[in-house]
Enzyme design. Structure first.
Site, PDB file in Angstrom:
ATOM      1  N   HIS A   8      42.436  54.159  32.573  1.00  0.00           N
ATOM      2  CA  HIS A   8      43.905  54.180  32.658  1.00  0.00           C
ATOM      3  C   HIS A   8      44.265  53.823  34.105  1.00  0.00           C
ATOM      4  O   HIS A   8      43.494  54.086  35.031  1.00  0.00           O
ATOM      5  CB  HIS A   8      44.346  55.612  32.331  1.00  0.00           C
ATOM      6  N   ASP A  15      38.427  61.664  34.450  1.00  0.00           N
ATOM      7  CA  ASP A  15      39.804  61.669  33.975  1.00  0.00           C
ATOM      8  C   ASP A  15      39.765  62.292  32.577  1.00  0.00           C
ATOM      9  O   ASP A  15      39.357  61.649  31.619  1.00  0.00           O
ATOM     10  CB  ASP A  15      40.337  60.228  33.930  1.00  0.00           C
ATOM     11  N   GLN A  22      42.515  62.611  27.966  1.00  0.00           N
ATOM     12  CA  GLN A  22      42.331  62.569  26.516  1.00  0.00           C
ATOM     13  C   GLN A  22      41.226  63.516  26.080  1.00  0.00           C
ATOM     14  O   GLN A  22      41.174  63.910  24.916  1.00  0.00           O
ATOM     15  CB  GLN A  22      41.996  61.142  26.049  1.00  0.00           C
ATOM     16  N   LYS A  33      49.696  66.709  27.313  1.00  0.00           N
ATOM     17  CA  LYS A  33      48.956  66.148  26.179  1.00  0.00           C
ATOM     18  C   LYS A  33      48.199  67.251  25.444  1.00  0.00           C
ATOM     19  O   LYS A  33      47.555  67.019  24.432  1.00  0.00           O
ATOM     20  CB  LYS A  33      47.947  65.110  26.672  1.00  0.00           C
ATOM     21  N   CYS A  51      48.860  51.408  29.657  1.00  0.00           N
ATOM     22  CA  CYS A  51      48.420  51.586  31.049  1.00  0.00           C
ATOM     23  C   CYS A  51      46.962  51.197  31.233  1.00  0.00           C
ATOM     24  O   CYS A  51      46.261  51.758  32.073  1.00  0.00           O
ATOM     25  CB  CYS A  51      48.658  53.005  31.549  1.00  0.00           C
TER      26      CYS A  51
END
Lengths: 405, 154
Positions: A121, A198, A201, A224, A362
């Site tokens: 991303h 990261d 998700q 999220k 993104c």
């Protein structure tokens, strides 16, 4: 596990969206919020509000305890070794910027190499790009394979003697690939390379165990994760957070301020300058409770079933092309339809109350690699059902009809 | 909301087979535009003759049916117009896409007005207005010889 029951905990599904029942397939973008989270924000502002960590009056002490209580819950949820390894930020983006900025200030040197992947991303590329500009570091990209995965072998191939840091996504927001983070970390650490993950998700959909994963930093996006917006979590190993300089200066992060010298506060205050997103932090405790009440194993099982079902459905739909086919796949179904631009798909699906995302999500590097300007993406959360994916497929058929396919 | 109004046959047809999707040979004005949110991009080329009349107009780029159809119709009808006329048409078009019920420019004939009105369905889809207007903003930028890329806004 009764999904209908779980769905009832989300007030938004009682709403009609343009006269339709909501089929929300945009959870990779942001999840909907259970009532307990919304209510907690309201309750805190209505009955308990005070700033935290400063005043000694009753409300301030109580609010501070609530705030710190969430830190403990996060620590437990992600199995971090120490409570002070949990830093609240305004989002995962800020968490990644914090890591890049502070490592750039005191660790990375000119000529050092940072290895990221084509799946990243923009928030896990642009902060490193800043260091490319300011410190002349080099950024290398691990490449995806045919299935849209990043393999351990590919990472190994791209490591050079100058690689100082690897920064990777836990779960791709486009192909859904789940990266072998634990194995990558073991490999990296054997070569003295730091690992940043990261986890935007990953955190909402996978079991998290920082001590098992072993990475040095892990960034979480709370909105999220069935939590409030404006809030992220940075997990960082204590030795790094102690060693690195502060990111932002201001109130709350200092120890002593004189005209000629300033000393900084201890962890985690050192990284929490200014008034934080107090209500959000306190409400995020409810998001964790919500996830714990279902059990992450059950979340993973339900979402894996949904993805398998959705994948089969879309594979059977001619003219739909799925992006990526990773063996280890999270709840993301990205696709294109030959002859229909993703924005047109999204508008037409929206008419049926089916909310998906269209664009490059993104991830322009990845879309360039795939040689497509944009894609459509349906992503699932705990509240989705197979009926939602049936509706997705039906609306895709309507879209094909409008475009005379 | 009405999908049929948005995706009229003429839009779908222009979207599928855009006119002037090429680079004008010997162009003397051009500009680029993009929509950073969705990654759509367009490059508009104009060739003005000695009398400052648009002899040819074309575009390159990729985007949704709305943006491709809009650029296609625009490059078609702008040929034969001078800068002043073209800019008035742009104003008229942008006004119609945002709020005006009809087109008023004296530089548009009835057939051209009918074609452009096919894009009026976008009005009901605020997020898609920029798809229809990107190429038009970009064409103005080409006339004005701006080197900066046009960024869309609603």
């Amino acid at each position: 596990m009764n999904i209908d029951q779980i769905k009832k905990e989300f007030p938004i599904f009682d709403e009609k969206i343009q006269n339709n029942d909501l089929v929300y397939l945009d959870s990779a973008n942001s999840s909907q919020k259970p009532k307990i989270v919304v209510d907690r924000i309201n309750e805190f502002y209505t009955k308990q509000f005070s700033n935290v960590g400063r005043s000694v009056h009753y409300l301030a002490v109580a609010a501070t305890n609530l705030y710190e209580n969430t830190r403990s819950s996060v620590q437990k949820y992600i199995n971090a070794k120490d409570k002070n390894e949990i830093v609240f930020t305004k989002g995962a983006t800020e968490a990644l910027n914090l890591v890049a900025n502070t490592l750039g200030q005191s660790y990375l040197q000119e000529g050092d190499e940072v290895l990221i992947t084509e799946l990243e991303h923009h928030s896990n590329y642009v902060p490193w790009h800043f260091l490319r500009k300011s410190k002349n570091i080099k950024i290398n990209f691990a490449e995806i394979n045919e299935e849209g995965e990043i393999t351990l072998e590919e990472i190994e191939k791209k490591i050079t003697p100058k690689t100082k840091l690897i920064s990777i996504t836990h779960l791709s927001n486009v192909t859904g690939a789940i990266l072998p983070v634990k194995e990558i970390t073991q490999l990296a650490h054997s070569k003295g390379i730091i690992v940043v993950v990261d986890g935007c998700q990953g955190a909402p959909h996978l079991k998290l165990d920082m001590q098992d994963l072993g990475c040095d930093f892990y960034a979480i996006s709370c909105h999220k994760m069935y939590g409030p917006t404006g809030l992220g979590v940075l997990y960082g190993k204590k030795k790094w957070l102690e060693e690195l300089p502060p990111y932002q200066g201001g109130g709350g992060m200092i120890n002593e301020v004189k005209k000629d010298r300033i000393s900084y506060g201890e962890l985690p205050n050192k990284y929490e300058a200014g008034t934080m997103a107090t209500a959000q932090v306190i409400a995020f405790d409810q998001s964790i409770k919500f996830l714990e009440s279902i059990g992450i194993e059950n979340v993973m099982k339900h979402e894996a079933d949904l993805v398998e079902y959705g994948q089969e459905l879309l594979q059977k739909n001619n003219s739909v092309k799925l992006i990526g086919n990773p063996k280890n796949k999270g709840g993301v179904l990205s696709f294109t339809i030959e002859g229909v631009h993703p924005h047109d798909i999204a508008t037409i699906l929206d008419e049926d109350g089916v909310a998906i995302r269209a664009g490059h999500h993104c991830c322009q590097i990845l879309h360039d690699k795939l040689n497509i300007p944009a894609s459509a993406r349906a992503s699932v959360g705990i509240y989705n059902t197979k009926e939602d994916l049936d509706q997705l497929n039906e609306s895709i058929n309507n879209c094909k009809k409008i475009f005379n396919l | 909301m009405n999908l049929k109004e948005l995706y009229q046959e003429i839009i779908l047809e222009h979207g599928k087979n855009p006119r002037n999707l090429r680079k004008t040979e010997g162009f003397n004005k051009d500009a680029k535009g993009n929509n950073p949110l969705c990654g759509d991009n367009v490059h508009v080329y104009l060739k003005l003759n000695g009398q400052k009349i648009v002899e040819d107009a074309s575009f390159e780029g990729s985007g949704c049916a709305i943006s491709m159809a809009s650029a296609s119709i625009m490059t078609d009808l702008i040929k034969g117009k001078n800068e002043h006329e073209a800019k008035e048409i742009v104003e008229d078009f942008l006004g119609m896409i945002k709020e005006n019920p009809e087109l008023k420019s004296k530089y548009l004939n009835e057939d051209e007005k009918t074609k452009l009105m096919c894009l009026s369905g976008v009005k009901q889809y605020p997020m898609r207005v920029k798809c229809a207007t990107l190429s038009w903003h970009t064409m103005v930028s080409a006339f004005d010889e701006k080197t900066e890329e046009v960024k869309t806004e609603n």
